[in-house]
Design a protein around this motif. Structure first.
Motif, PDB file in Angstrom:
ATOM      1  N   THR A 107       0.832  -1.194   0.000  1.00  0.00           N
ATOM      2  CA  THR A 107       0.000   0.000   0.000  1.00  0.00           C
ATOM      3  C   THR A 107       0.872   1.251   0.000  1.00  0.00           C
ATOM      4  O   THR A 107       2.051   1.195   0.329  1.00  0.00           O
ATOM      5  N   LEU A 108       0.283   2.386  -0.379  1.00  0.00           N
ATOM      6  CA  LEU A 108       0.986   3.666  -0.399  1.00  0.00           C
ATOM      7  C   LEU A 108       0.399   4.578   0.681  1.00  0.00           C
ATOM      8  O   LEU A 108      -0.807   4.821   0.686  1.00  0.00           O
ATOM      9  N   VAL A 109       1.253   5.040   1.594  1.00  0.00           N
ATOM     10  CA  VAL A 109       0.796   5.932   2.663  1.00  0.00           C
ATOM     11  C   VAL A 109       1.647   7.203   2.669  1.00  0.00           C
ATOM     12  O   VAL A 109       2.847   7.142   2.448  1.00  0.00           O
ATOM     13  N   PRO A 110       1.021   8.361   2.930  1.00  0.00           N
ATOM     14  CA  PRO A 110       1.800   9.592   3.035  1.00  0.00           C
ATOM     15  C   PRO A 110       2.496   9.660   4.396  1.00  0.00           C
ATOM     16  O   PRO A 110       1.875   9.405   5.425  1.00  0.00           O
ATOM     17  N   LEU A 111       3.788   9.968   4.397  1.00  0.00           N
ATOM     18  CA  LEU A 111       4.540  10.066   5.647  1.00  0.00           C
ATOM     19  C   LEU A 111       4.623  11.500   6.149  1.00  0.00           C
ATOM     20  O   LEU A 111       4.421  11.759   7.322  1.00  0.00           O
ATOM     21  N   LYS A 112       4.967  12.427   5.257  1.00  0.00           N
ATOM     22  CA  LYS A 112       5.017  13.828   5.680  1.00  0.00           C
ATOM     23  C   LYS A 112       4.749  14.758   4.505  1.00  0.00           C
ATOM     24  O   LYS A 112       4.970  14.399   3.352  1.00  0.00           O
ATOM     25  N   LEU A 113       4.258  15.934   4.844  1.00  0.00           N
ATOM     26  CA  LEU A 113       3.972  16.984   3.877  1.00  0.00           C
ATOM     27  C   LEU A 113       4.888  18.148   4.231  1.00  0.00           C
ATOM     28  O   LEU A 113       4.981  18.526   5.400  1.00  0.00           O
ATOM     29  N   TYR A 114       5.606  18.673   3.256  1.00  0.00           N
ATOM     30  CA  TYR A 114       6.573  19.724   3.546  1.00  0.00           C
ATOM     31  C   TYR A 114       6.712  20.684   2.381  1.00  0.00           C
ATOM     32  O   TYR A 114       6.276  20.416   1.272  1.00  0.00           O
ATOM     33  N   LEU A 115       7.323  21.825   2.667  1.00  0.00           N
ATOM     34  CA  LEU A 115       7.631  22.831   1.655  1.00  0.00           C
ATOM     35  C   LEU A 115       9.105  22.695   1.300  1.00  0.00           C
ATOM     36  O   LEU A 115       9.965  22.700   2.183  1.00  0.00           O
ATOM     37  N   LYS A 116       9.387  22.570   0.019  1.00  0.00           N
ATOM     38  CA  LYS A 116      10.766  22.468  -0.452  1.00  0.00           C
ATOM     39  C   LYS A 116      10.946  23.490  -1.560  1.00  0.00           C
ATOM     40  O   LYS A 116      10.316  23.380  -2.615  1.00  0.00           O
ATOM     41  N   ARG A 117      11.784  24.486  -1.319  1.00  0.00           N
ATOM     42  CA  ARG A 117      12.022  25.579  -2.261  1.00  0.00           C
ATOM     43  C   ARG A 117      10.724  26.235  -2.724  1.00  0.00           C
ATOM     44  O   ARG A 117      10.560  26.554  -3.896  1.00  0.00           O
ATOM     45  N   GLY A 118       9.770  26.376  -1.825  1.00  0.00           N
ATOM     46  CA  GLY A 118       8.507  27.032  -2.152  1.00  0.00           C
ATOM     47  C   GLY A 118       7.436  26.113  -2.716  1.00  0.00           C
ATOM     48  O   GLY A 118       6.296  26.524  -2.881  1.00  0.00           O
ATOM     49  N   TRP A 119       7.779  24.873  -3.022  1.00  0.00           N
ATOM     50  CA  TRP A 119       6.819  23.921  -3.571  1.00  0.00           C
ATOM     51  C   TRP A 119       6.330  22.976  -2.479  1.00  0.00           C
ATOM     52  O   TRP A 119       7.103  22.551  -1.630  1.00  0.00           O
ATOM     53  N   VAL A 120       5.046  22.613  -2.537  1.00  0.00           N
ATOM     54  CA  VAL A 120       4.505  21.661  -1.576  1.00  0.00           C
ATOM     55  C   VAL A 120       4.816  20.258  -2.074  1.00  0.00           C
ATOM     56  O   VAL A 120       4.488  19.899  -3.207  1.00  0.00           O
ATOM     57  N   LYS A 121       5.465  19.481  -1.231  1.00  0.00           N
ATOM     58  CA  LYS A 121       5.832  18.104  -1.573  1.00  0.00           C
ATOM     59  C   LYS A 121       5.272  17.165  -0.515  1.00  0.00           C
ATOM     60  O   LYS A 121       5.071  17.551   0.629  1.00  0.00           O
ATOM     61  N   VAL A 122       5.043  15.926  -0.925  1.00  0.00           N
ATOM     62  CA  VAL A 122       4.602  14.898   0.018  1.00  0.00           C
ATOM     63  C   VAL A 122       5.547  13.710  -0.118  1.00  0.00           C
ATOM     64  O   VAL A 122       5.941  13.335  -1.217  1.00  0.00           O
ATOM     65  N   SER A 123       5.915  13.142   1.008  1.00  0.00           N
ATOM     66  CA  SER A 123       6.746  11.946   1.023  1.00  0.00           C
ATOM     67  C   SER A 123       5.801  10.762   1.176  1.00  0.00           C
ATOM     68  O   SER A 123       5.114  10.641   2.193  1.00  0.00           O
ATOM     69  N   ILE A 124       5.732   9.909   0.137  1.00  0.00           N
ATOM     70  CA  ILE A 124       4.858   8.740   0.219  1.00  0.00           C
ATOM     71  C   ILE A 124       5.722   7.497   0.362  1.00  0.00           C
ATOM     72  O   ILE A 124       6.842   7.444  -0.121  1.00  0.00           O
ATOM     73  N   ALA A 125       5.174   6.516   1.050  1.00  0.00           N
ATOM     74  CA  ALA A 125       5.940   5.298   1.321  1.00  0.00           C
ATOM     75  C   ALA A 125       5.215   4.082   0.777  1.00  0.00           C
ATOM     76  O   ALA A 125       3.993   3.976   0.852  1.00  0.00           O
ATOM     77  N   LEU A 126       6.005   3.184   0.223  1.00  0.00           N
ATOM     78  CA  LEU A 126       5.524   1.865  -0.163  1.00  0.00           C
ATOM     79  C   LEU A 126       5.608   1.046   1.115  1.00  0.00           C
ATOM     80  O   LEU A 126       6.691   0.898   1.686  1.00  0.00           O
ATOM     81  N   ALA A 127       4.472   0.548   1.606  1.00  0.00           N
ATOM     82  CA  ALA A 127       4.453  -0.053   2.932  1.00  0.00           C
ATOM     83  C   ALA A 127       3.665  -1.355   2.957  1.00  0.00           C
ATOM     84  O   ALA A 127       2.797  -1.600   2.124  1.00  0.00           O
ATOM     85  N   ARG A 128       3.994  -2.169   3.946  1.00  0.00           N
ATOM     86  CA  ARG A 128       3.286  -3.420   4.209  1.00  0.00           C
ATOM     87  C   ARG A 128       2.716  -3.312   5.615  1.00  0.00           C
ATOM     88  O   ARG A 128       3.414  -2.890   6.535  1.00  0.00           O
ATOM     89  N   GLY A 129       1.459  -3.673   5.792  1.00  0.00           N
ATOM     90  CA  GLY A 129       0.811  -3.590   7.104  1.00  0.00           C
ATOM     91  C   GLY A 129       1.472  -4.509   8.116  1.00  0.00           C
ATOM     92  O   GLY A 129       1.845  -5.631   7.802  1.00  0.00           O
ATOM     93  N   LYS A 130       1.621  -4.001   9.345  1.00  0.00           N
ATOM     94  CA  LYS A 130       2.219  -4.802  10.409  1.00  0.00           C
ATOM     95  C   LYS A 130       1.152  -5.662  11.077  1.00  0.00           C
ATOM     96  O   LYS A 130      -0.005  -5.278  11.185  1.00  0.00           O
ATOM     97  N   LYS A 131       1.571  -6.804  11.557  1.00  0.00           N
ATOM     98  CA  LYS A 131       0.705  -7.671  12.352  1.00  0.00           C
ATOM     99  C   LYS A 131       0.769  -7.198  13.802  1.00  0.00           C
ATOM    100  O   LYS A 131       1.654  -6.435  14.187  1.00  0.00           O
ATOM    101  N   ILE A 132      -0.152  -7.687  14.635  1.00  0.00           N
ATOM    102  CA  ILE A 132      -0.218  -7.257  16.030  1.00  0.00           C
ATOM    103  C   ILE A 132       1.072  -7.575  16.777  1.00  0.00           C
ATOM    104  O   ILE A 132       1.579  -6.758  17.538  1.00  0.00           O
ATOM    105  N   HIS A 133       1.649  -8.763  16.531  1.00  0.00           N
ATOM    106  CA  HIS A 133       2.873  -9.118  17.262  1.00  0.00           C
ATOM    107  C   HIS A 133       4.046  -8.223  16.847  1.00  0.00           C
ATOM    108  O   HIS A 133       4.938  -7.958  17.650  1.00  0.00           O
ATOM    109  N   ASP A 134       4.056  -7.730  15.607  1.00  0.00           N
ATOM    110  CA  ASP A 134       5.102  -6.795  15.174  1.00  0.00           C
ATOM    111  C   ASP A 134       4.984  -5.471  15.926  1.00  0.00           C
ATOM    112  O   ASP A 134       5.986  -4.869  16.324  1.00  0.00           O
ATOM    113  N   LYS A 135       3.749  -5.008  16.119  1.00  0.00           N
ATOM    114  CA  LYS A 135       3.523  -3.755  16.836  1.00  0.00           C
ATOM    115  C   LYS A 135       3.972  -3.896  18.291  1.00  0.00           C
ATOM    116  O   LYS A 135       4.602  -2.994  18.843  1.00  0.00           O
TER     117      LYS A 135
END
Length: 156
Positions: A107-135
């Protein structure tokens, strides 16, 4: 001419995503926004907590990210807070993401939203859901680290 700074200013950080998901890769993407959204983002009125990204028709879309309506704008000119926004990625990045999301069930989740040189950028991550024991393991590791730092502090 005045040069814009090279650094970036983090507007919003999705800390819960790192707890709920195992982050495999991160990508930087631009977002297609309207004027009142940019003003609200600069004011820090953003919530990434429930946000996620999908890939549809060879394009990436950011869903469920709440950008509050701008206070000084009228209701007519303002934007819808949870509207779907297009992510701006390079073609090769999109192809790579489409393959990983479809074949590996990631899945793709947004990690952070930031301004870089005046432009709005978002850092998105390719992620796998954690199981309860991992948490639980992450919580235990964090507590152990905290206790070690306390012990180090006392020893000095």
């Amino acid at each position: 001419m005045k040069e814009k700074s090279e650094g970036y200013k983090v507007i919003s950080d999705n800390r819960q995503a790192r707890f709920l998901y195992e982050i495999l890769e991160t990508y930087e993407a631009g977002i297609q926004l309207v004027g009142t959204e940019v003003k609200s983002i600069r004011a820090g009125k953003v919530n990434l907590k429930d946000g996620y990204a999908i890939l549809r028709n060879g394009e990436a879309w950011l869903l469920n990210v709440h950008i509050s309506p701008h206070q000084q704008a009228s209701e007519f000119f303002n934007h819808e807070p949870r509207r779907t926004r297009k992510l701006l990625l390079r073609r090769d990045e999109l192809r790579k993401l489409i393959g990983k999301v479809e074949q590996e069930g990631l899945t793709l989740v947004p990690l952070k939203l930031y301004l870089k040189r005046g432009w709005v950028k978002v850092s998105i991550a390719l992620a796998r859901g954690k199981k309860i024991h991992d948490k639980r393991e992450d919580i235990k590791r964090r507590q152990d680290k905290r206790e070690m730092q306390r012990a180090m502090k006392r020893s000095y």
